[in-house]
Design a protein around this motif. Structure first.
Motif, PDB file in Angstrom:
ATOM      1  N   PHE A  10     -23.908 -40.237  57.885  1.00 54.44           N
ATOM      2  CA  PHE A  10     -25.342 -39.928  57.833  1.00 54.44           C
ATOM      3  C   PHE A  10     -25.752 -39.051  59.018  1.00 54.44           C
ATOM      4  CE2 PHE A  10     -29.527 -41.311  59.544  1.00 54.44           C
ATOM      5  CZ  PHE A  10     -30.338 -40.694  58.609  1.00 54.44           C
ATOM      6  N   ILE A  11     -25.276 -39.372  60.218  1.00 54.13           N
ATOM      7  CA  ILE A  11     -25.594 -38.580  61.408  1.00 54.13           C
ATOM      8  C   ILE A  11     -25.079 -37.147  61.243  1.00 54.13           C
ATOM      9  CG2 ILE A  11     -25.036 -38.291  63.859  1.00 54.13           C
ATOM     10  CD1 ILE A  11     -25.108 -41.383  64.048  1.00 54.13           C
ATOM     11  N   ALA A  12     -23.868 -37.000  60.724  1.00 54.17           N
ATOM     12  CA  ALA A  12     -23.299 -35.664  60.532  1.00 54.17           C
ATOM     13  C   ALA A  12     -24.096 -34.857  59.511  1.00 54.17           C
ATOM     14  CB  ALA A  12     -21.841 -35.782  60.089  1.00 54.17           C
ATOM     15  N   ILE A  13     -24.581 -35.500  58.471  1.00 51.74           N
ATOM     16  CA  ILE A  13     -25.392 -34.809  57.464  1.00 51.74           C
ATOM     17  C   ILE A  13     -26.668 -34.276  58.098  1.00 51.74           C
ATOM     18  CG2 ILE A  13     -26.751 -35.114  55.347  1.00 51.74           C
ATOM     19  CD1 ILE A  13     -24.633 -37.247  54.538  1.00 51.74           C
ATOM     20  N   VAL A  14     -27.342 -35.112  58.883  1.00 50.07           N
ATOM     21  CA  VAL A  14     -28.599 -34.698  59.514  1.00 50.07           C
ATOM     22  C   VAL A  14     -28.344 -33.578  60.530  1.00 50.07           C
ATOM     23  CG1 VAL A  14     -30.497 -35.445  61.002  1.00 50.07           C
ATOM     24  CG2 VAL A  14     -29.682 -36.942  59.161  1.00 50.07           C
ATOM     25  N   GLU A  15     -27.291 -33.704  61.318  1.00 50.06           N
ATOM     26  CA  GLU A  15     -27.030 -32.719  62.377  1.00 50.06           C
ATOM     27  C   GLU A  15     -26.550 -31.379  61.831  1.00 50.06           C
ATOM     28  OE1 GLU A  15     -25.924 -35.383  66.305  1.00 50.06           O
ATOM     29  OE2 GLU A  15     -24.291 -34.770  64.971  1.00 50.06           O
ATOM     30  N   HIS A  16     -25.860 -31.394  60.702  1.00 46.28           N
ATOM     31  CA  HIS A  16     -25.247 -30.157  60.200  1.00 46.28           C
ATOM     32  C   HIS A  16     -25.873 -29.636  58.914  1.00 46.28           C
ATOM     33  CE1 HIS A  16     -22.226 -30.410  63.315  1.00 46.28           C
ATOM     34  NE2 HIS A  16     -22.055 -31.671  63.018  1.00 46.28           N
ATOM     35  N   SER A  18     -26.041 -30.409  55.689  1.00 40.02           N
ATOM     36  CA  SER A  18     -25.561 -30.531  54.315  1.00 40.02           C
ATOM     37  C   SER A  18     -24.413 -31.518  54.251  1.00 40.02           C
ATOM     38  CB  SER A  18     -25.111 -29.181  53.748  1.00 40.02           C
ATOM     39  OG  SER A  18     -23.877 -28.790  54.310  1.00 40.02           O
ATOM     40  N   LEU A  19     -24.161 -32.049  53.065  1.00 37.74           N
ATOM     41  CA  LEU A  19     -23.042 -32.963  52.891  1.00 37.74           C
ATOM     42  C   LEU A  19     -21.719 -32.228  53.066  1.00 37.74           C
ATOM     43  CD1 LEU A  19     -25.461 -34.551  51.531  1.00 37.74           C
ATOM     44  CD2 LEU A  19     -23.715 -35.619  50.072  1.00 37.74           C
ATOM     45  N   THR A  20     -21.674 -30.995  52.598  1.00 40.81           N
ATOM     46  CA  THR A  20     -20.438 -30.207  52.717  1.00 40.81           C
ATOM     47  C   THR A  20     -20.085 -29.957  54.179  1.00 40.81           C
ATOM     48  OG1 THR A  20     -20.884 -29.121  50.602  1.00 40.81           O
ATOM     49  CG2 THR A  20     -19.315 -28.051  52.081  1.00 40.81           C
ATOM     50  N   ALA A  21     -21.091 -29.549  54.973  1.00 42.22           N
ATOM     51  CA  ALA A  21     -20.845 -29.314  56.394  1.00 42.22           C
ATOM     52  C   ALA A  21     -20.449 -30.602  57.105  1.00 42.22           C
ATOM     53  CB  ALA A  21     -22.080 -28.708  57.047  1.00 42.22           C
ATOM     54  N   ALA A  22     -21.084 -31.704  56.727  1.00 42.35           N
ATOM     55  CA  ALA A  22     -20.742 -32.999  57.330  1.00 42.35           C
ATOM     56  C   ALA A  22     -19.308 -33.384  57.002  1.00 42.35           C
ATOM     57  CB  ALA A  22     -21.703 -34.073  56.838  1.00 42.35           C
ATOM     58  N   ALA A  23     -18.871 -33.094  55.776  1.00 40.36           N
ATOM     59  CA  ALA A  23     -17.490 -33.400  55.387  1.00 40.36           C
ATOM     60  C   ALA A  23     -16.504 -32.607  56.229  1.00 40.36           C
ATOM     61  CB  ALA A  23     -17.298 -33.103  53.905  1.00 40.36           C
ATOM     62  N   ASN A  27     -13.938 -34.303  58.920  1.00 43.79           N
ATOM     63  CA  ASN A  27     -12.615 -34.295  58.286  1.00 43.79           C
ATOM     64  C   ASN A  27     -12.500 -35.328  57.173  1.00 43.79           C
ATOM     65  OD1 ASN A  27     -11.451 -32.210  59.912  1.00 43.79           O
ATOM     66  ND2 ASN A  27     -11.221 -33.693  61.584  1.00 43.79           N
ATOM     67  N   ARG A  28     -13.570 -35.454  56.417  1.00 46.87           N
ATOM     68  CA  ARG A  28     -13.574 -36.344  55.251  1.00 46.87           C
ATOM     69  C   ARG A  28     -13.887 -35.522  54.006  1.00 46.87           C
ATOM     70  NH1 ARG A  28     -17.531 -41.214  56.883  1.00 46.87           N
ATOM     71  NH2 ARG A  28     -17.294 -41.592  54.627  1.00 46.87           N
ATOM     72  N   SER A  29     -13.619 -36.112  52.856  1.00 48.72           N
ATOM     73  CA  SER A  29     -13.909 -35.412  51.614  1.00 48.72           C
ATOM     74  C   SER A  29     -15.404 -35.461  51.324  1.00 48.72           C
ATOM     75  CB  SER A  29     -13.144 -36.048  50.451  1.00 48.72           C
ATOM     76  OG  SER A  29     -13.648 -37.347  50.172  1.00 48.72           O
ATOM     77  N   LEU A  30     -15.874 -34.512  50.513  1.00 46.52           N
ATOM     78  CA  LEU A  30     -17.281 -34.496  50.120  1.00 46.52           C
ATOM     79  C   LEU A  30     -17.639 -35.772  49.371  1.00 46.52           C
ATOM     80  CD1 LEU A  30     -19.971 -33.017  49.869  1.00 46.52           C
ATOM     81  CD2 LEU A  30     -19.068 -31.864  47.835  1.00 46.52           C
ATOM     82  N   GLN A  31     -16.726 -36.238  48.540  1.00 47.73           N
ATOM     83  CA  GLN A  31     -16.986 -37.471  47.783  1.00 47.73           C
ATOM     84  C   GLN A  31     -17.131 -38.664  48.725  1.00 47.73           C
ATOM     85  OE1 GLN A  31     -14.558 -35.310  47.206  1.00 47.73           O
ATOM     86  NE2 GLN A  31     -15.056 -34.433  45.187  1.00 47.73           N
ATOM     87  N   SER A  32     -16.306 -38.695  49.784  1.00 49.25           N
ATOM     88  CA  SER A  32     -16.376 -39.799  50.734  1.00 49.25           C
ATOM     89  C   SER A  32     -17.705 -39.789  51.492  1.00 49.25           C
ATOM     90  CB  SER A  32     -15.209 -39.714  51.714  1.00 49.25           C
ATOM     91  OG  SER A  32     -15.328 -40.686  52.729  1.00 49.25           O
ATOM     92  N   ILE A  33     -18.154 -38.593  51.911  1.00 50.65           N
ATOM     93  CA  ILE A  33     -19.435 -38.482  52.606  1.00 50.65           C
ATOM     94  C   ILE A  33     -20.581 -38.898  51.691  1.00 50.65           C
ATOM     95  CG2 ILE A  33     -21.082 -36.814  53.571  1.00 50.65           C
ATOM     96  CD1 ILE A  33     -18.913 -37.444  55.522  1.00 50.65           C
ATOM     97  N   ARG A  51     -31.725 -34.287  48.971  1.00 50.58           N
ATOM     98  CA  ARG A  51     -30.636 -33.374  48.663  1.00 50.58           C
ATOM     99  C   ARG A  51     -31.117 -32.232  47.797  1.00 50.58           C
ATOM    100  NH1 ARG A  51     -29.893 -39.119  48.875  1.00 50.58           N
ATOM    101  NH2 ARG A  51     -27.684 -39.698  48.763  1.00 50.58           N
ATOM    102  N   THR A  52     -30.636 -31.034  48.105  1.00 52.88           N
ATOM    103  CA  THR A  52     -30.789 -29.894  47.207  1.00 52.88           C
ATOM    104  C   THR A  52     -29.399 -29.277  47.040  1.00 52.88           C
ATOM    105  OG1 THR A  52     -31.157 -28.257  48.964  1.00 52.88           O
ATOM    106  CG2 THR A  52     -33.099 -29.447  48.144  1.00 52.88           C
ATOM    107  N   THR A  53     -29.310 -28.258  46.211  1.00 57.25           N
ATOM    108  CA  THR A  53     -28.002 -27.639  45.977  1.00 57.25           C
ATOM    109  C   THR A  53     -27.479 -26.935  47.225  1.00 57.25           C
ATOM    110  OG1 THR A  53     -29.111 -25.667  45.124  1.00 57.25           O
ATOM    111  CG2 THR A  53     -28.395 -27.328  43.517  1.00 57.25           C
ATOM    112  N   ARG A  54     -28.378 -26.492  48.106  1.00 53.73           N
ATOM    113  CA  ARG A  54     -27.958 -25.733  49.274  1.00 53.73           C
ATOM    114  C   ARG A  54     -28.088 -26.485  50.594  1.00 53.73           C
ATOM    115  NH1 ARG A  54     -30.020 -19.479  48.470  1.00 53.73           N
ATOM    116  NH2 ARG A  54     -28.878 -19.055  46.530  1.00 53.73           N
ATOM    117  N   ARG A  55     -29.002 -27.413  50.668  1.00 53.02           N
ATOM    118  CA  ARG A  55     -29.270 -28.038  51.954  1.00 53.02           C
ATOM    119  C   ARG A  55     -29.706 -29.479  51.766  1.00 53.02           C
ATOM    120  NH1 ARG A  55     -29.630 -26.739  57.043  1.00 53.02           N
ATOM    121  NH2 ARG A  55     -31.147 -27.702  58.437  1.00 53.02           N
ATOM    122  N   SER A  56     -29.413 -30.285  52.774  1.00 54.37           N
ATOM    123  CA  SER A  56     -29.849 -31.667  52.808  1.00 54.37           C
ATOM    124  C   SER A  56     -30.676 -31.880  54.071  1.00 54.37           C
ATOM    125  CB  SER A  56     -28.645 -32.609  52.808  1.00 54.37           C
ATOM    126  OG  SER A  56     -27.835 -32.393  51.674  1.00 54.37           O
TER     127      SER A  56
END
Length: 297
Positions: A10-16, A18-23, A27-33, A51-56
């Motif tokens: 969750f912290i990585a999603i907020v800081e970066h 998007s879920l993709t950037a957080a993954a 070093n985790r998969s998008l599904q895991s995040i 969530r949106t298609t481009r940004r969270s």
């Protein structure tokens, strides 16, 4: 997967953003995040991230949640690293980057003490005034002076350094001392030609940052001839105090306009997040913070 992993996702999603950037960052998969975020939202009972298609982006509840848990998770990770480091004696090669002039006089004394304390560590000191790419240059840590660009590097502020105007006693005897930055137009000033804005010196005037244009008959692309020119009375120089402190202490130059000095420039130690678990890096950071003497600079 632990609840700590869900918090870190969750912290990585907020800081970066998007879920993709957080993954990528963790070093985790998008599904895991995505699964960690869903698990966390189910546990707290509210949507934490829009969530949106481009940004969270965090929801209002998510932003408040982030502000509360981020320091706690940082503290947990720090405690874990310290406990792990206590079990391992620093060893191997520590690669350190630093500015060319700053490294020998200020960093090497700290390195000497560090190597005496941790004899199993070898140190490779690389000097450059360019902003280091720690990954490309395989550096464990770099000391850099100046405002930091946005990056994923971790940073520890070590202090701040003054910028000063100085001149030789012979110059002041002949030309007098400026009492205000606006009087510098009547003085011969030594300009460093490779500055981003040559001939513009920064001051703090009436509580606000102001630039003052200066000029003179002698100029150079390097600071060492500027110092030599100032010593010989060719004009006033503008420099970080730490670079000329020995000249001030020896009485070869004197400071003026000290009440108008700009905000001191910060100095940081930078390292990659993944390398913070290294005992040799953590030990050097601790010694830097305790032994790097920046007083009166």
């Amino acid at each position: 997967m632990s609840r700590i992993d869900d918090f870190e996702a969750f912290i990585a999603i907020v800081e970066h953003g998007s879920l993709t950037a957080a993954a990528r960052r963790t070093n985790r998969s998008l599904q895991s995040i995505s699964r960690s975020l869903a698990t966390l939202e189910e546990a707290v009972g509210v949507e934490l991230v829009h969530r949106t298609t481009r940004r969270s982006a965090p929801s209002e509840a998510g932003a408040a949640f982030f502000r509360r848990i981020k320091p706690a998770i940082d503290e947990i990770n720090e405690a874990t690293l310290k406990a792990a480091n206590q079990r391992s004696e620093p060893s191997g090669v520590l690669r350190v980057g630093a500015p060319v002039l700053f490294g020998p006089d200020f960093l090497v004394p700290v390195i000497a003490g560090y190597m005496r304390t941790h004899p199993r560590v070898e140190v490779d000191l690389r000097l450059s005034d360019e902003f280091a790419d720690l990954g490309a240059e395989a550096l464990d840590l770099a000391v850099r002076i100046g405002d930091l660009p946005d990056s994923s590097l971790r940073a520890k502020r070590l202090g701040a350094l003054r910028r000063v105007v100085f001149g030789a006693p012979s110059y002041f005897a002949e030309r007098g001392r400026p009492s205000h930055p606006f009087e510098l137009g009547k003085h011969s000033c030594i300009v460093r030609t490779v500055d981003e804005r040559p001939g513009e010196w920064m001051f703090q005037i009436d509580g606000k940052p102001r630039t003052v244009k200066v000029a003179g008959a002698f100029r150079s692309n390097l600071m060492t001839p500027i110092y030599a020119a100032a010593i010989h009375g060719l004009g006033l120089g503008y420099s970080p105090l730490w670079q000329i402190k020995h000249l001030v202490d020896d009485g070869r130059v004197e400071l003026v306009l000290t009440e108008f000095e700009p905000v001191p420039v910060p100095i940081h130690a930078l390292w990659q997040e993944g390398r913070s678990s290294s005992a040799k890096v953590r030990a050097f950071l601790d010694m830097l913070a305790s032994r790097l003497d920046l007083r009166n600079l």
